[in-house]
Design a protein around this motif. Sequence first.
Motif, PDB file in Angstrom:
ATOM      1  N   CYS A  80      49.509  47.135  37.603  1.00 52.05           N
ATOM      2  CA  CYS A  80      48.962  45.929  38.208  1.00 52.05           C
ATOM      3  C   CYS A  80      47.661  45.614  37.501  1.00 52.05           C
ATOM      4  O   CYS A  80      46.858  46.510  37.223  1.00 52.05           O
ATOM      5  CB  CYS A  80      48.681  46.144  39.692  1.00 52.05           C
ATOM      6  SG  CYS A  80      50.182  46.350  40.624  1.00 52.05           S
ATOM      7  N   GLU A  81      47.452  44.328  37.234  1.00 54.91           N
ATOM      8  CA  GLU A  81      46.263  43.931  36.500  1.00 54.91           C
ATOM      9  C   GLU A  81      45.481  42.951  37.383  1.00 54.91           C
ATOM     10  O   GLU A  81      46.071  41.994  37.892  1.00 54.91           O
ATOM     11  CB  GLU A  81      46.682  43.245  35.206  1.00 54.91           C
ATOM     12  CG  GLU A  81      45.758  43.509  34.051  1.00 54.91           C
ATOM     13  CD  GLU A  81      46.364  42.975  32.769  1.00 54.91           C
ATOM     14  OE1 GLU A  81      46.633  43.776  31.865  1.00 54.91           O
ATOM     15  OE2 GLU A  81      46.565  41.745  32.674  1.00 54.91           O
ATOM     16  N   VAL A  82      44.202  43.190  37.571  1.00 57.98           N
ATOM     17  CA  VAL A  82      43.362  42.251  38.328  1.00 57.98           C
ATOM     18  C   VAL A  82      42.543  41.465  37.318  1.00 57.98           C
ATOM     19  O   VAL A  82      41.775  42.049  36.539  1.00 57.98           O
ATOM     20  CB  VAL A  82      42.444  42.999  39.311  1.00 57.98           C
ATOM     21  CG1 VAL A  82      41.567  41.998  40.061  1.00 57.98           C
ATOM     22  CG2 VAL A  82      43.266  43.820  40.274  1.00 57.98           C
ATOM     23  N   THR A 129      40.137  40.510  32.275  1.00 53.64           N
ATOM     24  CA  THR A 129      40.899  41.558  32.951  1.00 53.64           C
ATOM     25  C   THR A 129      39.941  42.652  33.389  1.00 53.64           C
ATOM     26  O   THR A 129      39.253  43.247  32.558  1.00 53.64           O
ATOM     27  CB  THR A 129      41.964  42.132  32.013  1.00 53.64           C
ATOM     28  OG1 THR A 129      42.795  41.064  31.592  1.00 53.64           O
ATOM     29  CG2 THR A 129      42.797  43.180  32.717  1.00 53.64           C
ATOM     30  N   LYS A 136      49.755  49.669  43.168  1.00 57.33           N
ATOM     31  CA  LYS A 136      49.697  48.307  43.685  1.00 57.33           C
ATOM     32  C   LYS A 136      48.612  48.170  44.754  1.00 57.33           C
ATOM     33  O   LYS A 136      47.882  47.178  44.807  1.00 57.33           O
ATOM     34  CB  LYS A 136      51.072  47.948  44.263  1.00 57.33           C
ATOM     35  CG  LYS A 136      51.173  46.570  44.854  1.00 57.33           C
ATOM     36  CD  LYS A 136      52.562  46.324  45.390  1.00 57.33           C
ATOM     37  CE  LYS A 136      52.683  46.837  46.741  1.00 57.33           C
ATOM     38  NZ  LYS A 136      53.510  47.183  47.638  1.00 57.33           N
ATOM     39  N   ALA A 139      45.010  47.913  43.399  1.00 56.71           N
ATOM     40  CA  ALA A 139      44.753  46.600  42.814  1.00 56.71           C
ATOM     41  C   ALA A 139      44.550  45.580  43.922  1.00 56.71           C
ATOM     42  O   ALA A 139      43.642  44.737  43.866  1.00 56.71           O
ATOM     43  CB  ALA A 139      45.906  46.200  41.911  1.00 56.71           C
ATOM     44  N   SER A 140      45.368  45.669  44.954  1.00 56.71           N
ATOM     45  CA  SER A 140      45.293  44.707  46.041  1.00 56.71           C
ATOM     46  C   SER A 140      43.958  44.845  46.786  1.00 56.71           C
ATOM     47  O   SER A 140      43.299  43.843  47.108  1.00 56.71           O
ATOM     48  CB  SER A 140      46.476  44.958  46.968  1.00 56.71           C
ATOM     49  OG  SER A 140      46.442  44.079  48.025  1.00 56.71           O
ATOM     50  N   ALA A 143      41.206  43.319  44.757  1.00 57.80           N
ATOM     51  CA  ALA A 143      41.225  41.862  44.819  1.00 57.80           C
ATOM     52  C   ALA A 143      40.618  41.388  46.136  1.00 57.80           C
ATOM     53  O   ALA A 143      39.873  40.396  46.166  1.00 57.80           O
ATOM     54  CB  ALA A 143      42.651  41.354  44.667  1.00 57.80           C
ATOM     55  N   SER A 153      40.220  35.956  41.777  1.00 56.90           N
ATOM     56  CA  SER A 153      40.948  36.790  40.822  1.00 56.90           C
ATOM     57  C   SER A 153      42.439  36.594  41.021  1.00 56.90           C
ATOM     58  O   SER A 153      42.878  36.063  42.052  1.00 56.90           O
ATOM     59  CB  SER A 153      40.597  38.264  41.031  1.00 56.90           C
ATOM     60  OG  SER A 153      41.139  38.703  42.253  1.00 56.90           O
ATOM     61  N   THR A 155      46.108  38.811  40.682  1.00 59.86           N
ATOM     62  CA  THR A 155      46.717  40.113  40.454  1.00 59.86           C
ATOM     63  C   THR A 155      48.107  39.893  39.870  1.00 59.86           C
ATOM     64  O   THR A 155      48.878  39.096  40.395  1.00 59.86           O
ATOM     65  CB  THR A 155      46.831  40.906  41.763  1.00 59.86           C
ATOM     66  OG1 THR A 155      45.549  40.914  42.385  1.00 59.86           O
ATOM     67  CG2 THR A 155      47.284  42.323  41.508  1.00 59.86           C
ATOM     68  N   THR A 290      51.638  38.407  42.879  1.00 56.52           N
ATOM     69  CA  THR A 290      50.800  38.302  44.064  1.00 56.52           C
ATOM     70  C   THR A 290      49.999  37.009  43.952  1.00 56.52           C
ATOM     71  O   THR A 290      49.577  36.634  42.865  1.00 56.52           O
ATOM     72  CB  THR A 290      49.832  39.493  44.146  1.00 56.52           C
ATOM     73  OG1 THR A 290      50.547  40.659  43.786  1.00 56.52           O
ATOM     74  CG2 THR A 290      49.262  39.633  45.529  1.00 56.52           C
TER      75      THR A 290
END
Lengths: 293, 478
Positions: A80-82, A129, A136, A139-140, A143, A153, A155, A290
């Motif tokens: 996962c990337e924020v 990034t 997950k 990352a959530s 965010a 942001s 995700t 997301t």
Amino acid sequence: MKTGFSIFLATFVALGASWSGFVLAPLLQLGGAKQTVILQSTDNWPQQRTGNATLGLQVYRAYGCAACHTEQVRQTGVACEVTLTSLGVQQPADFVAFVRSLFALPELAAYTNAMAASLDGWNGGLPKTLLTCPDKDVASAMADRLKAAGIKSETSIVAIGPDIARGWGFRQSVAADYLYDQPVQLGSLRAGPDLANIGVRAPDARWQLQHLYAPKSITPGSTMPAFKFLFEVRQVGAQPAPDALNLTGDFAPPAGFEVVPKPEATELAAYLLSLKANAPLYEAPFTPVTAAK
Amino acid sequence: MNPTENKSSGANEVDASLRVPLLALFGGAAVWLVVGLTLGLIAGIKFHAPDFLGGCPLLTYGRVAPAANDAILYGFCLPAGLGVALWIFARLSQNPLALPLVPVVAANLWHLGVFIGTGGILLGDSTGHVWLEYPRAAAVLLFAAFLLIAVSAAATFGWRSEKSLYPSHWFLFAALLWFPWIYSTANLFLNSNQVPRGVVQPIIGWWFANNLVFIWLALVGIGTAFYFLPKIAGRPFPNTGYGLFGFLTFIFFGSWCGIPSGAPVPAWLPTLSSVAAALTLVPLAAILIVTLKTICCAQVSCKGGPFCFIRFGMMSFIVSGILYVSAACPQYSRVLDFTWFGPAQVQLQLFGFAAMIFFGAIYEILPAVMGKPLPLPKFARLHFWLALAGVLLFVVPLVLAGVVQGEKLLDPKAAFSDANLVALKFLRVSTTGQLLLLLGALLFAANLFIMTIQWKLGLARTVIAYLKSPLETAEVKS
């Protein structure tokens, strides 16, 4: 093994088993494969190639391009990337200080080094990034914290691995990508770069043609042979041909001459441009899943 | 039965029945060996000078490289292996070759097929599937020729005087059944008008390539070695139980190898292949034990003779098998896939294992079949050292190149051209190895063709002498 018949039987059973496993079973499982639907879309995947690109695959086959090029991207996992899209009212320096204050959180312990390194010398350019992690929930939560601080942001899910990091693709190649290839040219040696996404990476037909004519004019140290015989060097007529290559320096033809691609070259370039494995699929997701926060 | 005992009074008759078929099979094979190595050398040089012969579309790398590989496999290894197998069948049966004209016709059909196939690849008619590049016309000829040779071998086996079976029988008999099955399957699916969709093509392709290059060559090569090694060493077959165990586990596990572990296909396929590859270590160990028991402390002073060839071939087989198994292990395949490691293993299997064993066997068979010693025995011994050095110089740098290149490819910070450049240094050495292999092949061809020419001159002399001889009085009167 006392008789010829027992040898025959043993061989028949051994080869028959392997035939059933690796010929019959894949035929039953995949032989009737159809188009699939692209993730979060109603479009089908893959699309049939255009006529010229279909002919180009035969040029690719006939010249044995697969001896040096693969058409398969691999990935080692997903993450996962924020990604920051807006800092709101905060200045970059304040933001960095805010992020550093989060480093104490135990869940982020594994990622603090990477985040600190990526923020080092960051001048505030967006999108940026911030965090790449396989979990997950981490990352959530990140965010959510950013949102609470007034920072916007997104995700997203990204594929990771050396091939992806090289920019050779967005995700791994999967069986569905090759539905309309005849023959499928997976390749087994990377004496040249992977071509699974060359149509995305170099979407200009002129670039492709010039690279086929004189690879060294684009990549100086290239070991690819020049496919000069796919082009015609001829005298310029009343007007230069519209598809003549724009060559300079050592690679340019003599004055008064132009280099024009023959049909084979045009077809091959059309095929290369059609090589795109850029749709997210159920078995290989990669786009934002997301909602933005 | 012990093959050392079969030097019966019938041996001369058995050998004589094989003279013409074997000369047809081996003669063409020697030509394709030289052609294949020359094409391979051209392909190798193209890596150092990309535009070498670049103006000729026929000789572009993507055509020369598969044409070279196929000329070695289909042009040399298969007919040489079939010839050796025919001879072993006849010798073990203690019967002359059954239907001796059939393999003569088949040999010519076979070599015509390889000619059409090689030409087809160079002209751009390749099917695009690895190891199955030959166009349809060539494939039909090869398939028909193989069946004819198999019929002759099976008839020789069926009419045998010596009823008991020897371990070589298992391997060679299995090979006769193996090829028609895999070659027809692969061609009917991949070389027809009704080709299956998508990745089923490479799956069938990998299954075929594994069963031809890994299994078929091993069946014939090991069958040959298990005949000649005990025979030359003057010992009985060391352990029939281990041999049988090795044979059965090899055909049951080995035939499931070959699907690369990262392939874009349903995951159960590469997983099954990796498990099979690990299990293939069991037959490799059994075959190694039998081989070691045969060659250890054997009182043979071979000095580059057939025993040396075959012994080196069996050692190469074990190494090649271990390389193959390690490349199938997911942990290593991440590094080794898409690098020169794969070609290195294939070339070791072709030149280090199969070709070496067939060279040794042919040097042993030729004098028996022709009824006189090799015309240039020194060439044969020199051939061994050239082939030995050639294989090592060809394969070892490629293996190293594969590892170095693979590690560079795994590091996204290293430029792609770096991965290519580090491999190039090793490729320079391996091209030298190809050159040595070619020199060795020329020595081999020299011995074979001088023998053939001497025999043909002898035949011509007999005919001329017969024509010139005065008619007998009885014939004049009638």
